[in-house]
Enzyme design. Structure first.
Site, PDB file in Angstrom:
ATOM      1  N   SER A 140     -27.317  48.025 -24.517  1.00 47.24           N
ATOM      2  CA  SER A 140     -27.409  47.704 -23.100  1.00 47.24           C
ATOM      3  C   SER A 140     -28.213  48.770 -22.345  1.00 47.24           C
ATOM      4  CB  SER A 140     -25.988  47.546 -22.538  1.00 47.24           C
ATOM      5  OG  SER A 140     -26.004  46.888 -21.300  1.00 47.24           O
ATOM      6  N   GLU A 155     -27.423  35.107 -22.960  1.00 48.42           N
ATOM      7  CA  GLU A 155     -26.955  36.156 -22.058  1.00 48.42           C
ATOM      8  C   GLU A 155     -28.080  36.497 -21.081  1.00 48.42           C
ATOM      9  OE1 GLU A 155     -26.540  40.186 -23.323  1.00 48.42           O
ATOM     10  OE2 GLU A 155     -27.751  39.910 -25.107  1.00 48.42           O
ATOM     11  N   HIS A 197     -22.307  39.455 -23.775  1.00 49.56           N
ATOM     12  CA  HIS A 197     -23.184  40.626 -23.819  1.00 49.56           C
ATOM     13  C   HIS A 197     -22.509  41.793 -24.547  1.00 49.56           C
ATOM     14  CE1 HIS A 197     -25.855  43.780 -22.488  1.00 49.56           C
ATOM     15  NE2 HIS A 197     -24.879  44.395 -21.849  1.00 49.56           N
TER      16      HIS A 197
END
Lengths: 344, 288
Positions: free
Chosen positions: B139, B230, B260
């Site tokens: 991320s 996502e 996610h």
């Protein structure tokens, strides 16, 4: 199919026998003496000569025939042989051949040799029915030398602090494995009756073990300062330990890799010592069989099956009643009343 | 068991985690909630961990038995949440699966320390770490990994391999946020708040903010894990193209029906465990 999966267990139609069945059957071939594999109530048993004494000790007067590792035996139209599984003394994988097709049932196994069990032997086969108790990559065991050092350091520290060191280890296999890993010069080894009963059986069949002393009602705790106490994990949780006063507790199990398991068991120390193959061991073993079909029986079966499928195997999960590492399972001997042990 | 977890998690992601992230709570509360949730999402393992000062940044180092090398992992959390501790499940499972030590620095987070504090910290760690090492991040940590990667390639110090989970690659102002409707976990409001906290007055057009704008000459092999549909899936696809255009081998896996950064659920989720295994295989394949 050389072997089929039935409600009673793994069945061989050409030889009309079962392997490690969980319901009573006429003829049962047994991989090893743990309670989830060697159950009560079968008419005829066949197991390795090395596994026999413990099975008789646990199951009483059963109709048990012994077979040597590697000895060929024809049963019906099937040819069976037993091969070392490296799990506990006498533990076997069972190879079944019918019309040139070979299937192997792993039972429980460990690929890395220790000082106790006959070392694991890979067996070539077309289909491999494997356990996968520790079928996740986090289960990556340390070398025995490092584990021995961890045990000895802990025991010595307990001794220096005027404490007993009490370790939970199931009575067939793990307890003796711990005994062969520790340094007996640190102090005396005291054993729970369930462990010592198994020790006696194994010593009688020639398995070399260091000296150990059975804990009885009359055991003088003060006479054994700094002893290492070995008991089934269930006994550590009960009142049995109380008389020893100040005790540091540890558990020896592959499950100690998981923090939550150690916390729930309220053990101060977790030793990641297992009699099962770790992730790499499982993968190595399967590769060495050369098998195309793999059946996963117990453990992290869903993930393991997906992984094997991705590696190109024809993999499936089979529902069985095996339990893997018996940390929370009934340890047959441990359930025996402790009072009786003072008599023997 | 683990497949049941995946089903339950899809529900809790949509109806618990997402609404909580959407709330404009103080950042301290979001951090505590995330730390709590992170513990529940994974199976914690007992493995040797030490903390060490690396280039002035406290770094968590997890060592599997017989370590064969090192992986620098940059944790996610929108540049605002998360820490080496919240990502211990992911890093510890990955360490044991790959046989590598995993180094996770506690880089400075926004809003207290906006950009470029985090990439500066990461660069200090990379310069102080023993070489060679693998590089990875999830991320927002994927963003930091890519920023570091571009710098390292320019300096001629390529990592052995790159592993990314749903990286944030483009922090420029965007109009087309309609895609967030299929996103299970990350509400639009949360993304906007994180972006504002991290960039403060910047516009995201610097390549150290949006590594999709950076160059990656001589990029080593990349493994990329994304969740299908996502909000960051297009980011992942964009960086995959960019890296491939630079000549890198990119292995992409898009996992359906997962929120996610789903590999954070290592040990509980079958999908996460499979992701750990794929990443470990990639890392092992590119060991020297």
């Amino acid at each position: 199919m050389v072997l089929e999966f039935k409600d009673e267990g793994i069945y061989c139609p050409s030889g009309d026998f079962y392997i490690d069945p969980w319901r009573p059957v006429e003829r049962a071939l047994i991989t090893h003496g743990h309670a989830d594999h060697a159950r009560w109530g079968h008419r005829y048993y066949l197991a390795t000569e090395a596994a026999g004494p413990v099975m008789r000790h646990r199951l009483g007067d059963i109709a048990l025939d012994g077979i040597a590792f590697g000895e060929k035996r024809q049963i019906g139209d099937a040819i069976v042989t037993f091969h070392p599984a490296g799990h506990v003394p006498g533990s076997a994988q069972i190879r079944v051949e019918h019309r040139g097709e070979v299937w192997v049932v792993s039972g429980d196994y460990k690929t890395v040799a220790d000082r106790l069990s006959e070392p694991f032997e890979p067996v070539r086969c077309h289909a491999f029915i494997t356990e996968c108790t520790f079928g996740l990559p986090v289960f990556d065991w340390e070398d025995d030398a490092i584990l021995s050092a961890q045990l000895n350091t802990w025991w010595q520290t307990c001794r220096d602090n005027g404490q007993h060191a009490a370790i939970g280890a199931y009575s067939l296999g793990k307890a003796q494995r711990v005994m062969t890993m520790v340094d007996p010069s640190i102090g005396p080894i005291l054993t729970h009756g369930a462990v010592e009963n198994t020790n006696e059986v194994l010593r009688a069949q020639g398995v070399p073990l260091p000296a150990s002393v059975r804990v009885t009602r009359d055991t003088d705790v003060k006479a054994t300062p700094g002893a290492l106490i070995i008991a089934p994990p269930s006994a550590l949780a009960g009142s049995w330990l109380r008389k020893f006063g100040s005790v540091s507790t540890g558990i020896a199990s592959g499950w100690m890799r998981l923090r939550g398991v150690r916390r729930r068991r309220a053990a101060e120390r977790g030793f990641v010592i297992s009699d099962h193959a770790d992730w790499r061991g499982l993968n190595d073993a399967i590769r060495e069989t050369g098998a195309e079909r793999v059946f996963a029986t117990h453990g992290y079966t869903a993930t393991f099956k997906d992984w094997l499928t991705e590696q190109g195997y024809d993999a499936a999960v089979v529902e069985t009643e095996y339990e893997g590492d018996a940390l929370d399972a009934a340890d047959t001997d441990a359930d025996a009343p402790t009072e009786a042990e003072t008599v023997t | 068991m683990s497949q049941v977890f995946d089903r339950i998690r899809r529900f809790t992601t949509r109806y618990v985690d997402r609404p909580i992230l959407a709330l404009p709570l103080p950042v301290g509360i979001h951090r505590s909630l995330f730390a709590l949730q992170a513990k529940l999402m994974t199976t914690e393992v007992e493995v040797a961990v030490r903390w060490q000062d690396v280039g002035g940044v406290p770094t968590r180092i997890v060592s599997p038995p017989r370590p064969k090398g090192r992986l620098l992992w940059l944790h996610g959390g929108g540049f605002v949440l998360g820490s080496p501790d919240t990502h211990a499940g992911l890093t510890d499972h990955l360490a044991l699966a790959s046989g590598l030590e995993v180094w996770t620095p506690r880089y400075r987070r926004a809003p207290e320390h906006p950009w470029p504090a985090a990439p500066d910290d990461v660069r200090s760690v990379a310069q102080a770490m023993p070489r060679p090492f693998h590089l990875g991040g999830d991320s927002a940590g994927g963003n930091l990994a890519l920023v570091l990667l571009a710098q390292a390639l320019t300096d001629g110090r390529a990592p052995l391999s790159v592993t990314l989970i749903s990286p944030v690659v483009d922090l420029r102002e965007r109009q087309d946020d309609s895609r967030t409707d299929a996103e299970m976990l990350l509400p639009r409001a949360f993304l906007h708040r994180c972006r504002a906290a991290y960039l403060r007055d910047a516009d995201g057009r610097d390549r150290r903010q949006s590594p999709v704008l950076a160059e990656f000459p001589g990029c080593p092999p990349v493994h990329l894990e994304l969740s299908a549909r996502e909000v960051l899936e297009p980011d992942g696809m964009a960086i995959a193209e960019r890296l491939e255009a630079a000549g890198a081998t990119v292995h992409l896996h898009v996992e359906p029906k997962t929120p996610h950064d789903y590999p954070l659920c290592a040990g509980r989720s079958s999908a996460a465990d499979m992701a750990i295994l794929r990443m470990a295989k990639h890392l092992e394949a590119h060991q020297p």
